[in-house]
Design a protein around this motif. Sequence first.
Motif, short mmCIF file in Angstrom:
data_model
loop_
_atom_site.label_atom_id
_atom_site.label_comp_id
_atom_site.label_asym_id
_atom_site.label_seq_id
_atom_site.Cartn_x
_atom_site.Cartn_y
_atom_site.Cartn_z
N GLU A 437 0.83 -1.21 0.00
CA GLU A 437 0.00 0.00 0.00
C GLU A 437 0.87 1.26 0.00
O GLU A 437 0.56 2.24 -0.69
N VAL A 438 1.96 1.23 0.77
CA VAL A 438 2.88 2.37 0.81
C VAL A 438 3.53 2.55 -0.56
O VAL A 438 3.64 3.68 -1.08
N ALA A 439 3.96 1.46 -1.18
CA ALA A 439 4.60 1.53 -2.49
C ALA A 439 3.64 2.09 -3.53
O ALA A 439 4.04 2.87 -4.41
N GLU A 440 2.38 1.70 -3.45
CA GLU A 440 1.39 2.20 -4.40
C GLU A 440 1.23 3.72 -4.26
O GLU A 440 1.18 4.45 -5.26
N ARG A 441 1.18 4.21 -3.01
CA ARG A 441 1.08 5.65 -2.79
C ARG A 441 2.33 6.37 -3.30
O ARG A 441 2.25 7.47 -3.86
N ALA A 460 5.28 -6.23 -4.56
CA ALA A 460 4.15 -7.04 -5.04
C ALA A 460 4.52 -8.51 -5.09
O ALA A 460 3.70 -9.39 -4.78
N ASP A 461 5.76 -8.81 -5.47
CA ASP A 461 6.24 -10.20 -5.49
C ASP A 461 6.16 -10.80 -4.09
O ASP A 461 5.68 -11.93 -3.91
N ARG A 462 6.64 -10.04 -3.10
CA ARG A 462 6.60 -10.55 -1.71
C ARG A 462 5.17 -10.74 -1.22
O ARG A 462 4.90 -11.62 -0.39
N ALA A 463 4.28 -9.88 -1.71
CA ALA A 463 2.88 -9.98 -1.28
C ALA A 463 2.08 -10.98 -2.12
O ALA A 463 0.88 -11.15 -1.89
N GLY A 464 2.74 -11.64 -3.07
CA GLY A 464 2.07 -12.64 -3.90
C GLY A 464 1.23 -12.06 -5.01
O GLY A 464 0.37 -12.76 -5.57
N LYS A 465 1.46 -10.80 -5.37
CA LYS A 465 0.68 -10.15 -6.42
C LYS A 465 1.50 -10.14 -7.72
O LYS A 465 2.07 -9.13 -8.13
N ILE A 466 1.56 -11.28 -8.37
CA ILE A 466 2.40 -11.41 -9.56
C ILE A 466 1.89 -10.52 -10.70
O ILE A 466 2.67 -10.01 -11.51
N ASP A 467 0.57 -10.33 -10.76
CA ASP A 467 0.02 -9.47 -11.81
C ASP A 467 0.50 -8.03 -11.66
O ASP A 467 0.81 -7.36 -12.66
#
Length: 605
Positions: A437-441, A460-467
Amino acid sequence: MTRKTSLPPLTALLAVVALAGCASTGSDHQGMSEAQFQSRQTIPKGHVRDPITLQPIRITPAEDYKDTSVDGMSENTIRLLVEAEISGHRGDLKRLLSDYTAVALETKDSAVIQRAFEAAQYMKDDPAALALATLWTDVAPDALEAHQHAAVYQLKAGDFSSALRHMERVMELGGQSTFDRLAVHAATLDPQTQDSLLDLYAELIERHPEEASLRFGHANLLAQRQQFEEAYAESGDLVRQHPDEANYVALHSKLMHKLEGADAALAYLKKQRKRLPKSMQIGVLLAQALLDEEQFEAAEKVYAELAAQFPKVPTLKRSYAIIALQNDNVEAARQALQSLVAEDKLTNDAHYYLGRIADQADEIDTAIHHYSQVTSGGNFVTALARSAFLLRNADRDEEASAMFAHARSLYPEQSEAIWQVEISLYNETDDHQEALEVAERAVEEHPDSLDLKYSYAMTADRAGKIDVLERELREILEQDPDNAIALNALGYTLADRTDRLEEAESLIRRALEIDPANPAIMDSLGWLLYRKGMVAEALPYLEKAYMAFPDPEVAAHLGEVLWETGEEARAKTVWREGLTQDDTHKLLLETIQRYGLSSAQLINE
């Protein structure tokens, strides 16, 4: 010697010119009020009008000005001089420099050339300063200062033979030469140019054999060309002839270290310290030599002496504090650092190390107070990161977030770096969703920052969000198609997490073409080939990657491929080495456990 770079007062020449210019227009009062017209007619002697306010300005000559006649100057020349000074008053230094340069080229007047040079110097316009300094030496060949300036700017421009010529002229005129400065610049040159300079120095030494600074520069050049024995002999002669010159002693000690070893150089510096107790340079060299030999207590003693001996040199006090901390002499370090804060000297460093002292003593609020006073310099990011970590560790997450936001508002020019620290903090504490969320901001605030996009992708990779990872990396590659890091990251992710192996291979091989010595890319290609079943082809890439970068993740990959090729003993050795670096590394532990082993079993074998 180089003059200070602030522009000097107007010259008397320009006072005459400016007054003449004002007189020539004084009768033209069309558009003025009568009061303005009358005021303009009563300019006090030695003053001119400010072109905006019409108030009188006192014109005073520079201290070193010698009167120069304006006879023979064209009206255009006089106009340019007046316009140049008006531009200077208005802050239009480009116009001032342009006009003065035009007059300098037309009149070849040394005072005008000097004024133009000083404007170029003040504006840090090196090409203009070089051209004007060269013109100055042509017009006034016996002007010592002109040759000094020309030598400096020839050095900056890389014209070392011309610089040497001007240095020689400075020496002939009785000034201080800068042959040693040329030798320092020569350290970045290619060997062929250095050899040419050595030949030039040899020619000059033949003409001026008693010039010590020339021989000192020669010795430095010899050392740079790794002709250590010749340089050592030269520096030894210099020390014998000029035993109180610290620069010569310093060079001789460094060459002694190279040829005779650390012990000999250290003994020599101790002797010179006793012989030249007032030399700060020799004292610092001795302290550094002691640090290099890990004689920390002896180094602390020398720095303590230096700090007491030169109390107005804050860097010595800082060095003493740091080595005192190294030796667990905390109270002495604290006093030295507090003294720096009281003196308002090197306060960023002082507060940082005071914060470390409080941090180690678990004085959290005191540590955060000092860390928050670090507003710039090399410790700024570390201090901010540590403050936020302490707050999060104390379950004061809102304060940590507020600290980051406050830092970005205070230092907007460092906003990207502060976002990076905040993202890293959440990732390091395994709060990957918050980090995402911080990175997105951060990316929303800095949409053109490729570094923040990359951090967003890795988070995103660490959070499992490959897309999300793929989207951000492809955006980076749209803007920078040859970004080897992004190519490799996307290729490795596709190779490790998907069955899109052909696409992954294309990306990774392209990255390796761009950066063929990068061990991370070698590891990616080796892992991809292994995933494709090409075990024999994978092994050389992984071995080369591990030799260059024995990281736990590379160890996990190499160990797995070794095991699959029947080299189980080697696999265990590689995994064991990886565990010694990080026995909590997730991928390494998962790999070891998949083969029926445990980290404790490997370490205890």
